[in-house]
Design a protein around this motif. Structure first.
Motif, PDB file in Angstrom:
ATOM      1  N   ASP A 180       0.866  -1.187  -0.005  1.00 19.00           N
ATOM      2  CA  ASP A 180      -0.001   0.145   0.008  1.00 19.00           C
ATOM      3  C   ASP A 180       0.959   1.250  -0.069  1.00 19.00           C
ATOM      4  OD1 ASP A 180      -2.176  -1.530   0.044  1.00 19.00           O
ATOM      5  OD2 ASP A 180      -2.680  -1.223   2.241  1.00 19.00           O
ATOM      6  N   ALA A 181       1.907   1.253   0.788  1.00 16.84           N
ATOM      7  CA  ALA A 181       2.565   2.462   0.923  1.00 16.84           C
ATOM      8  C   ALA A 181       3.529   2.609  -0.570  1.00 16.84           C
ATOM      9  CB  ALA A 181       3.868   1.948   1.943  1.00 16.84           C
ATOM     10  N   VAL A 182       3.926   1.631  -1.185  1.00 18.37           N
ATOM     11  CA  VAL A 182       4.439   1.903  -2.617  1.00 18.37           C
ATOM     12  C   VAL A 182       3.351   2.395  -3.548  1.00 18.37           C
ATOM     13  CG1 VAL A 182       5.688   0.750  -4.400  1.00 18.37           C
ATOM     14  CG2 VAL A 182       6.338   0.130  -2.259  1.00 18.37           C
ATOM     15  N   ASP A 183       2.252   1.763  -3.360  1.00 20.97           N
ATOM     16  CA  ASP A 183       1.272   2.055  -4.397  1.00 20.97           C
ATOM     17  C   ASP A 183       0.695   3.661  -4.136  1.00 20.97           C
ATOM     18  OD1 ASP A 183      -0.640   1.674  -6.156  1.00 20.97           O
ATOM     19  OD2 ASP A 183      -2.188   1.151  -4.934  1.00 20.97           O
ATOM     20  N   HIS A 185       2.668   6.137  -2.501  1.00 20.32           N
ATOM     21  CA  HIS A 185       3.412   7.110  -2.363  1.00 20.32           C
ATOM     22  C   HIS A 185       4.674   7.024  -3.597  1.00 20.32           C
ATOM     23  CE1 HIS A 185       1.815   8.546   1.269  1.00 20.32           C
ATOM     24  NE2 HIS A 185       2.186   7.613   2.090  1.00 20.32           N
ATOM     25  N   GLY A 186       4.685   5.847  -4.001  1.00 19.06           N
ATOM     26  CA  GLY A 186       5.993   5.738  -5.145  1.00 19.06           C
ATOM     27  C   GLY A 186       6.816   4.853  -4.189  1.00 19.06           C
ATOM     28  N   LEU A 187       7.710   4.324  -5.009  1.00 22.57           N
ATOM     29  CA  LEU A 187       9.031   3.563  -4.325  1.00 22.57           C
ATOM     30  C   LEU A 187       9.847   4.427  -3.624  1.00 22.57           C
ATOM     31  CD1 LEU A 187      10.371   0.969  -3.647  1.00 22.57           C
ATOM     32  CD2 LEU A 187      11.656   1.138  -6.265  1.00 22.57           C
ATOM     33  N   VAL A 188      10.363   5.586  -4.063  1.00 21.28           N
ATOM     34  CA  VAL A 188      11.164   6.467  -3.344  1.00 21.28           C
ATOM     35  C   VAL A 188      10.654   6.984  -2.116  1.00 21.28           C
ATOM     36  CG1 VAL A 188      12.569   8.631  -3.679  1.00 21.28           C
ATOM     37  CG2 VAL A 188      12.787   7.034  -5.588  1.00 21.28           C
ATOM     38  N   VAL A 189       9.536   7.521  -2.191  1.00 12.94           N
ATOM     39  CA  VAL A 189       9.053   8.008  -0.863  1.00 12.94           C
ATOM     40  C   VAL A 189       8.657   6.867   0.139  1.00 12.94           C
ATOM     41  CG1 VAL A 189       6.987   9.215   0.077  1.00 12.94           C
ATOM     42  CG2 VAL A 189       8.228   9.986  -2.044  1.00 12.94           C
ATOM     43  N   ALA A 190       8.076   5.823  -0.434  1.00 13.91           N
ATOM     44  CA  ALA A 190       7.954   4.580   0.376  1.00 13.91           C
ATOM     45  C   ALA A 190       8.994   4.312   1.230  1.00 13.91           C
ATOM     46  CB  ALA A 190       7.187   3.710  -0.365  1.00 13.91           C
ATOM     47  N   TRP A 191      10.284   4.011   0.392  1.00 15.60           N
ATOM     48  CA  TRP A 191      11.487   3.707   0.941  1.00 15.60           C
ATOM     49  C   TRP A 191      12.075   4.693   2.334  1.00 15.60           C
ATOM     50  CZ3 TRP A 191      14.747   0.023   2.270  1.00 15.60           C
ATOM     51  CH2 TRP A 191      16.173   0.336   2.588  1.00 15.60           C
ATOM     52  N   GLU A 192      12.121   5.906   1.712  1.00 17.38           N
ATOM     53  CA  GLU A 192      12.775   7.027   2.576  1.00 17.38           C
ATOM     54  C   GLU A 192      12.073   7.320   3.573  1.00 17.38           C
ATOM     55  OE1 GLU A 192      13.868  10.204  -0.144  1.00 17.38           O
ATOM     56  OE2 GLU A 192      15.752   9.115  -0.665  1.00 17.38           O
ATOM     57  N   GLU A 193      10.593   7.417   3.643  1.00 20.29           N
ATOM     58  CA  GLU A 193       9.771   7.858   4.671  1.00 20.29           C
ATOM     59  C   GLU A 193       8.899   6.843   5.213  1.00 20.29           C
ATOM     60  OE1 GLU A 193       7.673  11.289   3.384  1.00 20.29           O
ATOM     61  OE2 GLU A 193       9.266  12.028   1.953  1.00 20.29           O
ATOM     62  N   VAL A 194       8.956   5.641   4.873  1.00 18.93           N
ATOM     63  CA  VAL A 194       8.136   4.710   5.729  1.00 18.93           C
ATOM     64  C   VAL A 194       8.961   3.515   6.129  1.00 18.93           C
ATOM     65  CG1 VAL A 194       6.156   3.109   5.578  1.00 18.93           C
ATOM     66  CG2 VAL A 194       6.050   5.172   4.311  1.00 18.93           C
ATOM     67  N   MET A 195       9.708   2.936   5.154  1.00 17.52           N
ATOM     68  CA  MET A 195      10.318   1.562   5.426  1.00 17.52           C
ATOM     69  C   MET A 195      11.555   2.009   6.443  1.00 17.52           C
ATOM     70  SD  MET A 195      10.088  -0.242   1.654  1.00 17.52           S
ATOM     71  CE  MET A 195       8.985  -0.230   0.865  1.00 17.52           C
ATOM     72  N   VAL A 196      12.387   2.838   5.865  1.00 18.77           N
ATOM     73  CA  VAL A 196      13.665   3.261   6.792  1.00 18.77           C
ATOM     74  C   VAL A 196      13.289   4.000   8.053  1.00 18.77           C
ATOM     75  CG1 VAL A 196      15.485   4.850   6.545  1.00 18.77           C
ATOM     76  CG2 VAL A 196      15.237   3.695   4.461  1.00 18.77           C
ATOM     77  N   PRO A 197      12.648   4.947   8.369  1.00 18.49           N
ATOM     78  CA  PRO A 197      12.050   5.227   9.712  1.00 18.49           C
ATOM     79  C   PRO A 197      11.639   3.936  10.519  1.00 18.49           C
ATOM     80  CG  PRO A 197      11.401   6.833   8.224  1.00 18.49           C
ATOM     81  CD  PRO A 197      11.714   5.745   7.435  1.00 18.49           C
ATOM     82  N   THR A 198      11.125   3.034   9.989  1.00 20.59           N
ATOM     83  CA  THR A 198      10.653   1.855  10.716  1.00 20.59           C
ATOM     84  C   THR A 198      11.577   0.836  11.085  1.00 20.59           C
ATOM     85  OG1 THR A 198       8.434   2.135   9.620  1.00 20.59           O
ATOM     86  CG2 THR A 198       8.787   0.035  10.852  1.00 20.59           C
ATOM     87  N   LEU A 199      12.434   0.755  10.122  1.00 24.65           N
ATOM     88  CA  LEU A 199      13.802  -0.168  10.391  1.00 24.65           C
ATOM     89  C   LEU A 199      14.611   0.458  11.375  1.00 24.65           C
ATOM     90  CD1 LEU A 199      14.606  -1.159   6.666  1.00 24.65           C
ATOM     91  CD2 LEU A 199      14.274  -2.741   8.502  1.00 24.65           C
ATOM     92  N   ARG A 200      14.911   1.816  11.216  1.00 27.04           N
ATOM     93  CA  ARG A 200      15.711   2.326  12.490  1.00 27.04           C
ATOM     94  C   ARG A 200      15.020   2.148  13.795  1.00 27.04           C
ATOM     95  NH1 ARG A 200      17.051   7.820   8.698  1.00 27.04           N
ATOM     96  NH2 ARG A 200      18.808   6.781   7.389  1.00 27.04           N
ATOM     97  N   ALA A 201      13.806   2.382  13.795  1.00 27.55           N
ATOM     98  CA  ALA A 201      13.118   2.340  15.074  1.00 27.55           C
ATOM     99  C   ALA A 201      13.272   1.021  15.458  1.00 27.55           C
ATOM    100  CB  ALA A 201      11.716   2.670  15.038  1.00 27.55           C
TER     101      ALA A 201
END
Length: 376
Positions: A180-183, A185-201
């Motif tokens: 859903d996040a990729v769909d 926001h697009g791949l770049v935004v989904a990675w930088e603003e959803v996946m990466v912050p969660t991984l860091r947390a």
């Protein structure tokens, strides 16, 4: 914290204790008792003189409650939907009913009182104050944690739901939320603003909790990797660039963090650019052989730490040549990752983020598709 000696996966037909269910869902036992008291989301059958036991159907109902509240549904509405799905013939419980105002039960001897002190930080706990009126949600959420993870700062709303699904080890929910996040926001935004912050947390929680949460990080990483590999097949992408030389992507020897290369591979595939991704901890000879055999326009070398960043390796790869005399080619080497400081990457181009890396590599591939100028 009291922990049952009986493995949850082999619990008998009597069901699981409240503490075991709480651990499975990633919420506190007090949250489960609050949902039972206020909304009727508790064990359907209670044996006289015994502690509460949760059947598979009971657990499925509160799993739905967790998913719905993670998606932003008000707790009362989420509880109503969860009850209707699993007990359609059971009368709904009004949160203002006498049962809802019953005082909390005293602590039980089965050990399911652990976690009460975490309620203040547990986003799944029910706040006794009146719920706010529903309304439009902002695209980003200030601070807050998902499932007890320290997200911090300004994060998108999706991070909280993704984090809670990861803590619950809810694989289907993780998969759906990532797609859903990729769909959306697009791949770049989904990675930088959803996946990466969660991984860091998750990483911060793991570092501060000893060996706990390792399984959460592994499950989240695996599902992010699966999503990234599926992006070129699930979402629209451009036609392949005709005649473009490939990009070789590799982690330096000893470097195990390959997720950034996977997202870059997916982003390049969206642009129709060819890649040869070698993954984690690529031996030097294997990397050099790949470069010689494929004649890439660029080589991305990922290093997460200074100990895996190798300037001699980058220079060696940049010095490789191929092609006929008078039309020799060399690859552009792109050191990437926090392990490359200014000294270690001196003389090489650097990119500040995923979007810039995709643009830079796109230009290099397109330039490589043109015939080289012949020497005189």
């Amino acid at each position: 914290m009291a922990v049952s000696d009986e493995p949850e996966a082999t619990a008998d037909a009597a069901g699981l204790t409240t503490g075991a269910v709480a651990r499975r869902l990633g919420v506190s036992p007090t949250t489960l008792r609050s949902w039972d008291r206020r909304y009727g989301l508790g064990p359907a059958v209670r044996a006289e003189g015994r502690h509460r036991r949760w059947s598979p159907a009971d657990i499925a109902m509160v799993e739905d409650m967790c998913r719905l509240t993670s998606a932003g549904a008000p707790p009362a509405e989420a509880a109503r939907v969860a009850r209707l799905r699993h007990h359609p013939t059971t009368p709904t419980t009004d949160p203002a009913s006498p049962r809802a105002s019953t005082p909390p039960a005293p602590p039980r001897a089965d050990g399911d009182v652990d976690g009460e002190a975490e309620d203040a930080a547990d986003p799944g706990a029910t706040d006794p104050r009146p719920e706010p009126e529903p309304g439009p949600r902002p695209p980003a959420r200030r601070g807050g944690a998902g499932g007890g993870l320290p997200l911090g700062g300004d994060v998108r709303q999706e991070c909280r739901g993704l984090a809670r699904a990861a803590v619950r080890l809810d694989a289907p929910e993780l998969e759906q939320r990532l797609l859903d996040a990729v769909d959306r926001h697009g791949l770049v935004v989904a990675w930088e603003e959803v996946m990466v912050p969660t991984l860091r947390a998750v990483g911060r929680k793991w570092e501060s909790s000893g060996d706990r949460y390792v399984e959460v990080e592994h499950l989240l990483s695996w599902h992010i990797s699966s999503t990234l590999r599926g992006v070129p097949f699930l979402f629209p992408r451009r036609d392949p660039v005709t005649g473009a030389a490939p990009v070789v992507l590799a982690c330096t020897p000893g470097e195990q963090h390959s997720l950034p290369l996977e997202v870059l591979t997916a982003a390049l595939a969206e642009r129709g650019l060819p890649t040869r991704t070698l993954g984690a901890a690529v031996p030097t000879e294997a990397l050099l052989a790949c470069v010689r055999r494929t004649g890439p326009a660029a080589v991305v070398l990922w290093a997460q730490t200074r100990s895996t960043a190798s300037l001699p390796l980058a220079r060696h790869v940049a010095g490789l040549e191929w092609g006929a005399a008078g039309a020799r080619r060399r690859p552009t080497v792109l050191p990437a990752g926090p392990g490359w400081d200014r000294r270690a990457s001196a003389g090489f181009p650097r990119c500040s983020g995923l979007r810039e890396a995709v643009d830079t590599l796109g230009r290099l591939c397109e330039d490589g598709a043109r015939p080289p100028a012949r020497g005189h």
